[in-house]
Design an enzyme around this catalytic site. Structure first.
Site, PDB file in Angstrom:
ATOM      1  N   GLY A  14       0.797  -1.226   0.000  1.00 52.13           N
ATOM      2  CA  GLY A  14       0.000   0.000   0.000  1.00 52.13           C
ATOM      3  C   GLY A  14       0.820   1.262   0.000  1.00 52.13           C
ATOM      4  O   GLY A  14       0.334   2.324   0.379  1.00 52.13           O
ATOM      5  N   ASP A 121      -8.017   7.146   2.943  1.00 52.01           N
ATOM      6  CA  ASP A 121      -6.877   7.778   3.608  1.00 52.01           C
ATOM      7  C   ASP A 121      -6.247   8.846   2.710  1.00 52.01           C
ATOM      8  O   ASP A 121      -6.351   8.794   1.488  1.00 52.01           O
ATOM      9  CB  ASP A 121      -5.820   6.729   3.969  1.00 52.01           C
ATOM     10  CG  ASP A 121      -5.354   5.920   2.763  1.00 52.01           C
ATOM     11  OD1 ASP A 121      -6.212   5.557   1.925  1.00 52.01           O
ATOM     12  OD2 ASP A 121      -4.150   5.661   2.650  1.00 52.01           O
ATOM     13  N   ASP A 122      -5.600   9.817   3.349  1.00 52.43           N
ATOM     14  CA  ASP A 122      -4.815  10.851   2.667  1.00 52.43           C
ATOM     15  C   ASP A 122      -5.631  11.603   1.616  1.00 52.43           C
ATOM     16  O   ASP A 122      -5.204  11.766   0.474  1.00 52.43           O
ATOM     17  CB  ASP A 122      -3.564  10.239   2.016  1.00 52.43           C
ATOM     18  CG  ASP A 122      -2.660   9.571   3.028  1.00 52.43           C
ATOM     19  OD1 ASP A 122      -2.785   9.877   4.231  1.00 52.43           O
ATOM     20  OD2 ASP A 122      -1.828   8.739   2.634  1.00 52.43           O
ATOM     21  N   TYR A 166      -7.137   8.089  10.471  1.00 54.10           N
ATOM     22  CA  TYR A 166      -6.728   6.702  10.668  1.00 54.10           C
ATOM     23  C   TYR A 166      -5.669   6.527  11.750  1.00 54.10           C
ATOM     24  O   TYR A 166      -5.130   5.432  11.929  1.00 54.10           O
ATOM     25  CB  TYR A 166      -6.242   6.091   9.356  1.00 54.10           C
ATOM     26  CG  TYR A 166      -5.132   6.856   8.670  1.00 54.10           C
ATOM     27  CD1 TYR A 166      -3.811   6.729   9.071  1.00 54.10           C
ATOM     28  CD2 TYR A 166      -5.416   7.686   7.591  1.00 54.10           C
ATOM     29  CE1 TYR A 166      -2.800   7.412   8.437  1.00 54.10           C
ATOM     30  CE2 TYR A 166      -4.410   8.388   6.949  1.00 54.10           C
ATOM     31  CZ  TYR A 166      -3.097   8.244   7.371  1.00 54.10           C
ATOM     32  OH  TYR A 166      -2.087   8.933   6.724  1.00 54.10           O
ATOM     33  N   TRP A 225      -2.966  -1.210  10.314  1.00 57.31           N
ATOM     34  CA  TRP A 225      -2.167  -1.041   9.091  1.00 57.31           C
ATOM     35  C   TRP A 225      -0.857  -0.452   9.592  1.00 57.31           C
ATOM     36  O   TRP A 225      -0.765   0.714   9.912  1.00 57.31           O
ATOM     37  CB  TRP A 225      -2.899  -0.101   8.150  1.00 57.31           C
ATOM     38  CG  TRP A 225      -2.182   0.351   6.915  1.00 57.31           C
ATOM     39  CD1 TRP A 225      -0.953   0.902   6.834  1.00 57.31           C
ATOM     40  CD2 TRP A 225      -2.707   0.335   5.581  1.00 57.31           C
ATOM     41  NE1 TRP A 225      -0.649   1.240   5.542  1.00 57.31           N
ATOM     42  CE2 TRP A 225      -1.711   0.898   4.746  1.00 57.31           C
ATOM     43  CE3 TRP A 225      -3.906  -0.084   5.014  1.00 57.31           C
ATOM     44  CZ2 TRP A 225      -1.895   1.058   3.368  1.00 57.31           C
ATOM     45  CZ3 TRP A 225      -4.080   0.070   3.638  1.00 57.31           C
ATOM     46  CH2 TRP A 225      -3.093   0.621   2.827  1.00 57.31           C
ATOM     47  N   ASN A 227       2.760   0.959   9.592  1.00 56.25           N
ATOM     48  CA  ASN A 227       3.733   1.631   8.727  1.00 56.25           C
ATOM     49  C   ASN A 227       5.147   1.633   9.308  1.00 56.25           C
ATOM     50  O   ASN A 227       5.973   2.461   8.902  1.00 56.25           O
ATOM     51  CB  ASN A 227       3.296   3.083   8.486  1.00 56.25           C
ATOM     52  CG  ASN A 227       2.078   3.177   7.595  1.00 56.25           C
ATOM     53  OD1 ASN A 227       2.008   2.527   6.551  1.00 56.25           O
ATOM     54  ND2 ASN A 227       1.110   3.978   8.001  1.00 56.25           N
ATOM     55  N   ASP A 232       8.288   5.249   2.057  1.00 59.74           N
ATOM     56  CA  ASP A 232       7.959   6.040   0.872  1.00 59.74           C
ATOM     57  C   ASP A 232       7.960   7.540   1.126  1.00 59.74           C
ATOM     58  O   ASP A 232       7.755   8.327   0.209  1.00 59.74           O
ATOM     59  CB  ASP A 232       6.605   5.614   0.295  1.00 59.74           C
ATOM     60  CG  ASP A 232       5.483   5.639   1.316  1.00 59.74           C
ATOM     61  OD1 ASP A 232       5.734   6.019   2.485  1.00 59.74           O
ATOM     62  OD2 ASP A 232       4.346   5.269   0.962  1.00 59.74           O
TER      63      ASP A 232
END
Length: 833
Positions: A14, A121-122, A166, A225, A227, A232
């Site tokens: 993702g 998201d984002d 989130y 989720w 990270n 990235d």
């Protein structure tokens, strides 16, 4: 698969950046099955039909790829979750958009997918006018669409919803009081699981208490989720450390945990291996809160298994390279031999290998919605990386740069240097390590050794934590900077024991920089080219930064001016830089992208020109080279080699033979002599395994230098090149030499020298394999000038000087040294034509 209570543990693809290839995903599924993971979520942000073009259905070719991917996943016992991100431009109240969303997901369901995710998201929180009239809030709009899609798909056992808020830091005013999250918890159908990243986007730790609060608000256990290993957001960081900061007991508060890892596929072996260990630790003891999990132990086990993986001769994209057999039937690693590329001359100033190590021998595919199956990546270039901000990173991979013509490259270059008269180091032991340094390097390519892999992992550990080697490196550099006054050029209160301590720690720091240089060489020589091309940009970047730092620490000893100097001092220049490292400054409350660059960025920030991103951030070379380079302060014994190098460069540019010059030192005296004689402390030398291959000369105070040149250097040249010799006969060559010295008298305007009191001159052999080291050479001089108070530097390049113009163009300096003065956080760069 149908058990709704199964703990989902696995991988999210993702990230922002180039999606993985189909071949890499197949390998991923093998790893996941082997390590006991059970869920894969497909949601790469840069798959156009996942996010930007979400309304478009897949073509027949793309359908075939996706169907194969679903089958490959399920054949390994993994749950395949297909995610779609329509939030950037969906009109929630539009029946047309809802129909297109259903059409897209129905197409994927018909390919065999049984689990789905819808991600918001984002994205911007605002609603368009039509949606504002149809829904009471942003949350209601999203929940309405998610519920309808969930029912449309037949209420699958796994359906994930990623909210716009989130993580805890995105909730307003807090997790417990967020109207958005409260609406999601109350109105979202109970069969839908909600995605959560923890207290931050990239959470250092996730506690049971924080999850309990989220579970209360959402009225269901969230799915994390994670990270932790995502990279990235920073083009200079990759994370090879273990999964940690999440106790196995968290399982009782979660629907599942999916790791969103590094963009570079090969960098994820240890993160996923240790995630599997974490999952197994808690799987059998859920009733009593989970089993024991030790990140250090999990890391050791993963390292042992990764060593076997690193010994595989894989090409970029995971293609297996054919293994050749020699006449005896044994395995031959490579036809080509890069002995010169892996050897280092036995010189005291060149990087030494770390103790007890050996030299290793010699130095994507389809994307759904964007590329076709079978497309080969470039076999000629490593990835070029452009930093686009915290959450948008464009990444690339490239194929192997091995070519048949590389065989003998070093010998041809040696011969070329001998023909041109360029310097080349000779003597006993060339190409062989000094006694006690380990075995001799050998040609071909081979696997990385365990000590090298441990160093690699320690240098690129986790976003909030450095490994031991990186910690020691930063601690030593910080201490050396803070105590540099002990070795000041004008220090009158020197304590011998303090000076000795400074030099001992300086030696340890320089040895650590040498270890990084050898690691870079070993990675380039690794038999596993897939790992090389995924990790190469990071190791190359750190190698260059370490070259500058090592050169600067070498320069510091006895060359720092006192505080009373008119141009300032090292200590005054660093009032803005504390003693803490970037990881310490971040703390628990900051996201890792607040301080960019990782270890390389922190080393950079501890240098005088540390805030100049243009000096440290540039694309890697097209062809990786394992040649060892070193940058160090000028020594008087280097004068002969520098004179020879500059003479040959000048004659080549003029197209003249060496015999055309009346005196062998004339060119060297003209271009280098005054700087080497009057201010050698601002001269640096670049050397590779064959000798000196570049130099940069600086002048701290041009006004003072011009006066000293006129008072002492020119008279010395008159004595060296007398106008009359042997009975009074005129000497035309000597007269020409003196005329050249007189013509070289600079006449710089006061307005220039007021803003740019310092000057530099750069020379390097044109056949340098990795020209980025010349950029590091240039940067090393700027650190020295800035450390002694210079606020501006210029480089004089005449339009007729094609060679220097070509060199600056090749290195990208024309963009830095162009036109009017440009401020760079205390260091001003300009160019005078």
């Amino acid at each position: 698969m149908e058990d709704k209570g199964e703990f989902l543990c696995g991988v999210v693809e993702g990230f922002y950046g180039r999606p993985w290839s189909m071949e890499q995903r197949k390998v991923l599924f093998q790893w996941m099955q082997k390590w006991g993971l059970n869920t894969y979520l497909y949601g790469p942000k840069d798959d156009l039909k996942h996010r930007l073009l979400w309304r478009e259905v897949y073509s027949p070719e793309e359908e075939a790829q996706l169907k194969t991917l679903v089958w490959e996943s399920e054949s390994r016992g993994l749950r395949f979750v297909y995610a779609l991100s329509p939030g950037q431009d969906i009109v929630f109240s539009s029946s047309c958009d809802l129909t297109l969303l259903k059409r897209k997901l129905r197409q994927v369901a018909e390919l065999g997918c049984q689990a789905f995710a819808i991600l918001f998201d984002d994205i911007d929180h605002s609603l368009c006018q039509a949606d504002s009239e149809a829904f009471s809030s942003f949350a209601h709009a999203q929940v309405s669409v998610a519920n309808e899609i969930f029912r449309f798909l037949g209420e699958p056992s796994v359906f994930l919803f990623c909210p716009t808020e989130y993580c805890g830091s995105l909730c307003s005013p807090s997790v417990a009081k967020s109207p958005y999250l409260l609406t999601v918890g109350e109105d979202l159908l109970p069969g839908i699981s909600v995605i959560w990243t923890g207290s931050k986007v990239i959470s250092r730790e996730i506690s049971a208490d924080s999850l309990q609060e989220v579970q209360t608000v959402l009225q269901r256990p969230p799915l994390v989720w994670d990270n932790l290993h995502a990279n990235d957001y920073d083009s200079r960081r990759v994370f090879l450390g273990p999964f940690k900061g999440r106790p196995p007991g968290l399982r009782t508060h979660l629907r599942g945990l999916l790791l969103n890892p590094n963009c570079e596929f090969e960098a994820n072996y240890i993160p996923l291996h240790t995630l599997g260990t974490w999952h197994r630790a808690g799987r059998g003891k859920e009733k009593d809160g989970g089993g024991q999990y030790c990140p250090e132990g999990a890391l050791s086990a993963a390292l042992q298994d990764w060593m076997e993986e690193l010994s595989q001769p894989l090409q970029p994209g995971r293609q297996v390279r054919p293994v050749e057999l020699n006449s005896s039937g044994s395995v031959s690693k490579s036809k080509t031999c890069d002995c010169a590329d892996t050897h280092s001359a036995s010189r005291g100033s060149m990087p030494k290998p770390p103790p007890d190590t050996l030299d290793s021998g010699g130095p994507a595919g389809p994307v759904l919605g964007s590329e076709r199956e079978g497309r080969r990546e470039s076999a000629d270039a490593p990835p070029r990386r452009d930093d686009k901000g915290p959450r948008a990173e464009s990444r690339g991979r490239a194929g192997d740069s091995e070519r048949g013509e590389e065989k003998g490259e070093r010998e041809r270059e040696k011969e070329k240097r001998r023909e041109n008269g360029s310097p080349s180091r000779k003597g006993p032991g060339r190409g062989v390590r000094e006694k006690g340094q380990g075995r001799v390097a050998c040609g071909g390519k081979g696997p990385l050794r365990e000590q090298e892999v441990r160093l690699l992992v320690g240098l690129y550990f986790l976003p909030h934590e450095h490994g031991p080697a990186a910690q020691r490196l930063l601690q030593d550099l910080t201490w050396l900077k803070s105590n540099s006054h002990c070795v000041s050029a004008n220090s009158k209160k020197t304590q011998p024991h303090k000076v000795e301590e400074w030099r001992v720690r300086a030696g340890r720091f320089q040895a650590a920089c040498d270890d990084i240089a050898w690691l870079h060489s070993s990675v380039v020589n690794s038999v596993n080219r897939a790992v090389l091309y995924d990790l190469y940009p990071y190791v190359w970047d750190l190698r260059n930064t370490a070259l500058v730092a090592k050169a600067f620490i070498s320069w510091l000893d006895g060359r720092v001016l006192s505080d009373s100097h008119s141009l300032g001092s090292w200590r005054n220049c660093f009032h803005w830089c504390g003693t803490s490292t970037g990881a310490d400054l971040l703390g628990v409350e900051s996201e890792p992208w607040v301080f960019k660059g990782g270890l390389s960025g922190e080393v950079q920030m501890l240098l005088p020109v540390g805030t100049s991103s243009e000096l440290f951030t540039h694309p890697p070379p097209l062809f990786p080279t394992s040649r060892l380079y070193n940058i160090r302060p000028f020594q008087h014994k280097d004068k002969v080699e520098l004179y020879r190098m500059v003479r040959q460069l000048h004659l080549q540019a003029q197209g003249k033979p060496d015999s055309s010059q009346p005196h062998p030192d004339l060119i060297g005296d003209r271009y280098l002599g005054a700087s080497l004689a009057l201010c050698p402390e601002y001269s640096f030398v670049l050397e590779d395994e064959m000798g000196v291959c570049g130099c940069v000369l600086g002048v701290l105070d041009v006004r003072s230098f011009i006066k000293r040149r006129q008072a002492s250097w020119i008279p010395a040249m008159r004595d060296k090149y007398p106008t009359r010799a042997h009975g009074g006969a005129g000497h035309n060559g000597a007269q020409e030499a003196l005329q050249l010295f007189q013509e070289d008298q600079p006449d710089y305007p006061d307005s220039l020298l007021y803003h740019f009191p310092s000057q530099l001159q750069l020379d390097a052999l044109p056949e340098l394999v990795d020209c980025s080291v010349t950029r590091s050479l240039f940067t090393a001089l700027l650190t020295a000038l800035k450390a002694n108070g210079s606020q501006g530097v210029f480089c004089e390049v005449l339009p007729t000087d094609r060679q220097r113009l070509e060199l600056l163009t090749k290195l990208g300096f024309l963009e830095i040294l162009r036109g009017e003065a440009r401020a760079r956080e205390g260091v001003v760069l300009g160019r005078l034509l």
